[in-house]
Scaffold this motif. Structure first.
Motif, mmCIF file in Angstrom:
data_model
loop_
_atom_site.group_PDB
_atom_site.id
_atom_site.type_symbol
_atom_site.label_atom_id
_atom_site.label_comp_id
_atom_site.label_asym_id
_atom_site.label_seq_id
_atom_site.Cartn_x
_atom_site.Cartn_y
_atom_site.Cartn_z
ATOM 1 N N SER A 216 0.804 -1.222 0.000
ATOM 2 C CA SER A 216 0.000 0.000 0.000
ATOM 3 C C SER A 216 0.835 1.270 0.000
ATOM 4 O O SER A 216 0.320 2.353 -0.266
ATOM 5 C CB SER A 216 -0.941 0.017 1.213
ATOM 6 O OG SER A 216 -0.193 -0.001 2.428
ATOM 7 N N SER A 217 2.129 1.132 0.291
ATOM 8 C CA SER A 217 2.993 2.320 0.271
ATOM 9 C C SER A 217 3.487 2.648 -1.125
ATOM 10 O O SER A 217 4.082 3.713 -1.341
ATOM 11 C CB SER A 217 4.198 2.102 1.202
ATOM 12 O OG SER A 217 5.060 1.087 0.696
ATOM 13 N N ASP A 219 2.689 3.387 -5.153
ATOM 14 C CA ASP A 219 1.614 3.784 -6.055
ATOM 15 C C ASP A 219 1.829 3.278 -7.472
ATOM 16 O O ASP A 219 1.077 3.608 -8.385
ATOM 17 C CB ASP A 219 1.450 5.306 -6.072
ATOM 18 C CG ASP A 219 2.695 6.027 -6.583
ATOM 19 O OD1 ASP A 219 3.696 5.342 -6.871
ATOM 20 O OD2 ASP A 219 2.668 7.268 -6.680
#
Length: 328
Positions: A216-217, A219
């Motif tokens: 999730s860190s 993109d």
């Protein structure tokens, strides 16, 4: 309002210390221009009982683009350092030697760039972790053209001006300073000059692919993964005694050793600006068909890079640049 004029859209790059970590895009490559495309995977999701999608899933987010222009001794160091592997130049004098020798059984690491595209008036985009995935050099009597593809992480759109940048010295590779050779041993590379080459093209294809993971860190993609080397050297040759003489090694599957060599102006040191591309290759296409090329009876030849275990400690190609760049 100032319109975003195509004529003033420029590209600038910065050499990343850590792949994917943005740096100041402080260099302009004058011999190549970049075009950029945004890639976002989306999937329209359906719900039972509805005839139209009710939601959308957002998947992979990255950028892909192309570049083209003409070949330059300095700019080519940036392109080769990314499409082949990152190297450190050698030489105590003003002339520096960049030797690109991809490993045959271990991983290579590419140089990555931060890329900014835009102008000094309205807005610019920025992407990181850019790598050259495909590179082509095309020789004709008119010029030596360069083209290819690259990819990077997801794009950010920014208002304002591009970063301050300096031009990389533009030393063009001239078609009239180029010779091609074809020999039967690696020790003999550069001995037998081909005097009836009409056109030539070097292709390095599909060098890197993006790798996406659950994180999730991130993109965009997390890293790039090396793919098998896919390198070909094509030439259009006159169907004279030398050209037709290649029918024998073609049918026998013999390894041959082509060399592309372009020698440019002085560096101010012991060696002039030079590009040399050496390869071990087998003929995979030829004589299809024999036909007219500008009044010359000729044919297209394609050599595919292969491993020669007896060349040094085992290699398939060596690309060498001599210029005045001590670093990228």
């Amino acid at each position: 309002m100032v319109e975003r004029a195509t004529a003033v859209q420029a590209a600038q790059i910065g050499v990343e210390t850590t792949a994917g970590t943005a740096v100041l895009a402080s260099k302009r490559l004058l011999s190549v221009g970049f075009k950029q495309g945004i890639k976002v995977d989306t999937k329209a999701e359906m719900s039972q009982g509805f005839k139209l999608p009710t939601a959308v899933s957002i998947g992979k987010d990255w950028t892909e683009g192309t570049f083209d222009g003409y070949a330059g001794f300095n700019d080519l160091a940036y392109l080769l350092s990314s499409v082949l592997l990152d190297v450190t130049p050698s030489g105590a004098g003003v002339d520096k030697t960049w030797s690109f020798v991809p490993a045959v059984r271990s991983s290579d690491v590419p140089k990555t760039f931060t890329l900014e595209l835009g102008d000094a008036n309205t807005r610019f985009s920025r992407t990181t972790h850019n790598v050259i995935t495909d590179l082509s050099l095309s020789w004709a009597k008119e010029n030596i053209a360069v083209s290819g593809s690259y990819m990077g992480r997801s794009l950010t759109d920014n208002t304002g001006a591009l970063s301050a940048a300096t031009d990389v010295a533009n030393v063009i590779m001239q078609p009239g300073d180029t010779d091609f050779y074809l020999d039967t041993t690696s020790a003999g590379l550069g001995t037998t000059r081909l005097t009836r080459v009409i056109k030539a093209k070097l292709d390095i294809k599909g060098r890197w692919s993006p790798s996406f993971f659950a994180d999730s860190s991130e993109d965009s993609f997390t890293t790039v993964t090396e793919k098998a080397l896919d390198v070909t050297l094509g030439m259009t040759l006159a169907a004279d005694a030398t050209g037709m003489g290649l029918l024998t090694p073609y049918k026998a599957g013999t390894i041959l050793y082509p060399r592309w060599r372009t020698v440019g102006p002085t560096t101010g040191g012991a060696s002039p600006h030079t590009f040399t591309f050496d390869m071990a290759g087998r003929i995979t296409k030829a004589f299809e068909p024999l036909a007219d090329v500008d009044g010359i009876y000729a044919y297209d030849l394609e050599l595919k890079c292969v491993l020669d275990p007896g060349w040094s400690t085992g290699r398939g190609l060596v690309a060498t640049l001599i210029n005045t760049l001590a670093a990228l």
